[in-house]
Design a protein around this motif. Structure first.
Motif, short mmCIF file in Angstrom:
data_model
loop_
_atom_site.label_atom_id
_atom_site.label_comp_id
_atom_site.label_asym_id
_atom_site.label_seq_id
_atom_site.Cartn_x
_atom_site.Cartn_y
_atom_site.Cartn_z
N GLU A 1 -5.81 14.45 -1.70
CA GLU A 1 -5.65 14.48 -0.19
C GLU A 1 -6.91 13.53 0.39
O GLU A 1 -6.61 12.76 1.17
CB GLU A 1 -5.69 16.11 0.37
CG GLU A 1 -4.64 16.82 -0.40
CD GLU A 1 -4.74 18.11 0.44
OE1 GLU A 1 -4.08 18.28 1.64
OE2 GLU A 1 -5.22 19.19 -0.24
N VAL A 2 -8.17 13.85 -0.16
CA VAL A 2 -9.35 12.90 0.56
C VAL A 2 -9.13 11.65 0.11
O VAL A 2 -9.26 10.83 0.93
CB VAL A 2 -10.68 13.51 -0.04
CG1 VAL A 2 -11.60 12.59 0.31
CG2 VAL A 2 -10.92 15.09 0.26
N LEU A 3 -8.57 11.47 -1.05
CA LEU A 3 -8.18 10.00 -1.57
C LEU A 3 -7.18 9.38 -0.60
O LEU A 3 -7.09 8.17 -0.29
CB LEU A 3 -7.90 9.80 -2.92
CG LEU A 3 -7.44 8.38 -3.50
CD1 LEU A 3 -8.63 7.36 -3.16
CD2 LEU A 3 -7.42 8.53 -5.11
N ALA A 4 -5.97 10.20 -0.42
CA ALA A 4 -5.02 9.62 0.32
C ALA A 4 -5.16 9.40 1.70
O ALA A 4 -4.64 8.14 2.48
CB ALA A 4 -3.83 10.69 0.13
N ASP A 5 -6.07 10.06 2.55
CA ASP A 5 -6.55 9.84 3.80
C ASP A 5 -7.47 8.76 3.79
O ASP A 5 -7.36 8.09 4.76
CB ASP A 5 -7.26 11.13 4.32
CG ASP A 5 -7.70 11.08 5.70
OD1 ASP A 5 -6.57 10.96 6.52
OD2 ASP A 5 -8.76 11.39 6.04
N TYR A 6 -8.18 8.58 3.05
CA TYR A 6 -8.96 7.28 2.85
C TYR A 6 -8.12 5.99 3.02
O TYR A 6 -8.61 5.12 3.40
CB TYR A 6 -10.10 7.37 1.71
CG TYR A 6 -10.84 6.25 1.39
CD1 TYR A 6 -11.74 5.62 2.42
CD2 TYR A 6 -10.87 5.45 0.18
CE1 TYR A 6 -12.58 4.60 2.25
CE2 TYR A 6 -11.67 4.42 0.13
CZ TYR A 6 -12.60 4.11 1.13
OH TYR A 6 -13.67 2.90 1.07
N LEU A 7 -7.26 6.03 2.04
CA LEU A 7 -6.40 5.01 1.58
C LEU A 7 -5.53 4.33 3.08
O LEU A 7 -5.33 3.36 3.50
CB LEU A 7 -5.25 5.18 0.61
CG LEU A 7 -5.89 5.12 -0.85
CD1 LEU A 7 -4.97 5.59 -1.60
CD2 LEU A 7 -6.46 3.63 -1.05
N LYS A 8 -5.32 5.71 3.93
CA LYS A 8 -4.53 5.48 5.08
C LYS A 8 -5.38 4.64 6.15
O LYS A 8 -5.10 3.87 6.79
CB LYS A 8 -4.01 6.79 5.67
CG LYS A 8 -2.92 7.38 4.89
CD LYS A 8 -2.46 8.75 5.44
CE LYS A 8 -1.27 9.24 4.36
NZ LYS A 8 -1.03 10.86 4.88
N GLU A 9 -6.70 5.37 6.01
CA GLU A 9 -7.70 4.72 7.09
C GLU A 9 -8.04 3.02 6.73
O GLU A 9 -8.09 2.30 7.45
CB GLU A 9 -9.12 5.38 6.92
CG GLU A 9 -10.20 4.72 7.77
CD GLU A 9 -11.55 5.48 7.65
OE1 GLU A 9 -12.37 5.27 6.71
OE2 GLU A 9 -11.74 6.37 8.41
N LEU A 10 -8.04 2.90 5.25
CA LEU A 10 -8.12 1.38 4.75
C LEU A 10 -7.01 0.61 5.33
O LEU A 10 -6.83 -0.53 5.65
CB LEU A 10 -8.41 1.30 3.54
CG LEU A 10 -9.60 1.73 2.74
CD1 LEU A 10 -9.52 1.91 1.40
CD2 LEU A 10 -10.91 1.24 3.31
N ALA A 11 -5.62 1.01 5.33
CA ALA A 11 -4.60 0.37 5.78
C ALA A 11 -4.57 0.17 7.33
O ALA A 11 -4.28 -0.93 7.61
CB ALA A 11 -3.42 1.46 5.40
N ALA A 12 -5.19 1.05 7.92
CA ALA A 12 -5.17 0.90 9.57
C ALA A 12 -6.17 -0.15 9.66
O ALA A 12 -5.99 -0.98 10.86
CB ALA A 12 -5.60 2.13 10.26
#
Length: 661
Positions: free
Chosen positions: A582-593
């Motif tokens: 979940e921490v990794l998925a959240d980080y990837l979403k931030e990178l996408a933004a």
């Protein structure tokens, strides 16, 4: 007349010798076949969810073909699963997600259970990963089984008194079952054999799944438990006692609360057969003939034993020959064997298993395609064991981001530096396909599961600089010791070392000198005063042994998993509610933004192997994929690939590595 009487007496004695006490003919010999699967990890079909393609090298649907064949050969049989069934694949993650959101298991059985029901399993045991999703999820899952589940060493939380004595009445699960089986003997007569099946799981679950289990259960030593229950099972009439233990094999003396306790279990009086798992290895085969281990006969301390690999790639079989002697059934001979699944292009899957799980499989596959971000270069773990690597770096960066927020919010109260430990979970230990590869483009939930295959939760430990060094020394056990004066072929990586224990620590810089002896052995015990970790620095200066650090890691490592010195439950300062995925998925979403056009996966090269002479023939093995060959020369210090025919690691690609200055 006297002679006639004498002959008649002899005839009577001969007649009586063929009868038992009930004037019935003495039973003939009986052949009993035990079949075992273990560590399926919800790989129910021959399918690679990470790469979204068929994989003929795994899957219960292929093991099932062997099960049907083995049953036809031996009408007297039992089929047993040894756990780690309901976790470990993206399909398992999907089912857990659906259960959390929709109470999915109240509407239908878990697909893994549906498959085992369809194959008419006789007994199931609980592995350590059965506890990863919590006791409620486990209970809901087991309710769907048409066969009994056993576990003997997990107890209610008040089962131990102040002196550690166990109240054996306070079991959490059913400790064993006694199965009356009608079998045919060698004379074609029907006999009844009572088979006792006892289940055991590693006691380390109380640490590995502390968040799920603390205050809810306590766990006892596997050998102590077997010593208590085996005599009880015999007293209740068990002709044969089968111990199904989710544990591996190591040599040496017995220790309390052993994780790999197979040899001591084999020495428990009254055990007739031992079914193993947990280690993702095979027996007979993968273990040396150390004291008590016989690969030819397939025995441990004389007890027939089998361990059937991982992901359904083998079926384990123990054939027992029983004779009626001294008024009871006794094992007079045995043979253990492994049967590998057919992975050829013409191999087939069992349609019964496919029919049971195909709908769940298709739903999971759609769920996995949810895009989170976009990458402009591939992420892979092909060379993660020999150089710093993007597949580890991106996980480590996600952990650091999360921990820094905890520090900013005051959850981590000290102003200590934060380091991050991560490892290559898919580093080839489970075969040539066991590597991460994420192509440039969308990165999805499927890829998150590829990068981080376990449902670990994030935890933070507080350690000093000296412990950071020892942590890295334990990690460096992965490498064989290299002789810098030897020009013959030398293999760099010790294939017996688990890649998930090869922690890379970000936030410090260091080198690894593989010419030095390992400071620790494979089990994590200190065996030398040597140091492989050199030039260990923090912010450009030699690390201060007394300086305190926060290290963000996972619950397995923080609780003592892998036996890393100084890293244990006493060092934990924060147990996070979020899974690392979940921490990794959240980080990837931030990178996408922040990077709508995509981002390049980071790598900071904070560690490297120390220089060695240029004339060494230093080799390691990795993925045979063309994608692996394509990255050769981009960053790693390679000379060439080697012909596959020269490899002692069939199916892998072999590379020669230069560590010249």
């Amino acid at each position: 007349m006297k002679t006639t009487l004498k002959l008649s007496a002899v005839a009577v004695m001969v007649l009586l010798s063929g009868c038992n006490q009930n004037d019935e003919p003495t039973p003939g010999d009986v052949s009993l076949r035990l079949m075992e699967t273990s560590d399926i990890h919800s790989n129910l079909l021959g399918f690679d969810y990470y790469q979204n393609r068929v994989d003929r090298k795994l899957g219960l649907s292929r093991t099932a073909v062997l099960i049907h064949q083995a049953r036809q050969e031996s009408p007297n049989h039992l089929l047993i699963d040894n756990g780690d069934l309901i976790q470990g694949s993206p399909l398992a993650d999907f089912i857990h997600e659906q259960q959390l959101s929709q109470q999915w298991l109240s509407k239908q059985a878990h697909p893994a259970i549906k498959a085992l029901n369809a194959l008419n399993y006789d007994v199931g045991n609980l592995g350590n990963h059965e506890f990863n999703f919590g006791l409620d999820f486990l209970s809901a899952t087991l309710q769907g089984a048409n066969f009994p589940y056993v576990n003997a060493n997990v107890f209610q939380p008040d089962a131990f008194d102040e002196q550690g004595a166990i109240d054996w009445r306070k079991q959490k699960f059913t400790p064993y079952v006694l199965l009356d089986r009608q079998v045919k003997d060698s004379n074609g007569r029907t006999q009844t054999i009572k088979v006792g099946v006892l289940g055991l799981t590693p006691p380390q679950i109380s640490d590995w799944d502390k968040l799920n289990l603390q205050g809810k259960v306590v766990v006892a030593d596997m050998v102590d438990t077997a010593q208590h229950y085996v005599p009880e099972m015999k007293a209740k009439g068990a002709d044969i006692v089968v111990v199904v233990a989710h544990t591996g094999i190591i040599g040496g003396e017995r220790q309390a609360m052993m994780e790999n306790a197979a040899l001591p279990l084999a020495k428990v009086a009254g055990v007739n057969a031992l079914l193993l798992g947990h280690a993702h290895r095979t027996f007979p085969g993968d273990y040396p003939n150390i004291d008590g281990v016989d690969n030819d006969k397939g025995t441990l301390a004389g007890v027939p034993t089998v361990m059937p690999g991982v992901w359904g790639n083998h079926l384990g079989i123990v054939d027992l020959k029983l004779s009626w002697r001294d008024g009871r059934w006794q094992v007079v001979s045995s043979q253990s064997q492994l049967r590998a699944i057919d992975s050829s292009e013409t191999s087939v899957e069992d349609p019964v298993v496919v029919d049971q799980v195909i709908a769940d499989h298709e739903q999971a596959n759609q769920w996995l395609d949810e895009a989170l971000s976009k990458i402009t270069q591939p992420i892979h773990s092909f060379f993660a064991l020999v150089q710093d690597d993007t597949s580890i770096q991106i996980v480590s960066d996600a952990q650091l981001r999360h921990a820094r927020k905890l520090q900013q919010d005051g959850v981590l109260k000290e102003a200590w530096p934060i380091l991050s430990a991560a490892a290559p979970f898919r580093g080839g230990r489970n075969g040539p396909a066991d590597f991460t590869y994420v192509a440039a483009g969308d990165i999805s939930l499927r890829n998150v599961a590829d990068l981080y295959v376990f449902p670990n939760t994030l935890q933070v430990v507080a350690v000093n600089g000296a412990t950071v060094r020892e942590w890295l020394e334990r990690s460096a056990v992965q490498f064989n010791q290299i002789d810098p004066t030897n020009s013959a072929t030398q293999w760099l990586v010790n294939e017996r070392y688990r890649t998930f224990n090869f922690d890379v620590i970000d936030g410090v810089n260091y080198q690894i000198d593989v010419t030095q002896p390992a400071r620790y052995n494979l089990e994590g015990n200190k065996v030398s005063d040597s140091y492989r970790i050199t030039n260990l620095t923090y912010q450009g200066q030699p690390i201060d042994p007394a300086q305190m650090f926060y290290v963000v890691t996972n619950n397995y490592r923080a609780s003592g998993g892998g036996n890393f010195p100084g890293v244990n439950a006493q060092a934990i300062v924060h147990e996070d509610q979020f899974e690392t995925r979940e921490v990794l998925a959240d980080y990837l979403k931030e990178l996408a933004a922040n990077n709508p056009g995509g981002f390049a996966p980071p790598v900071n090269d904070n560690w490297r192997l120390a220089d060695l002479p240029s004339n060494l023939d230093l080799r390691f093995y990795t993925s045979p994929l063309e994608e692996a060959k394509a990255v050769v020369g981009q960053r790693a210090r390679y000379l060439s690939t080697q012909p596959a025919s020269e490899s002692k690691y069939p199916g892998f690609a072999v590379y020669q590595l230069t560590l010249a200055p």
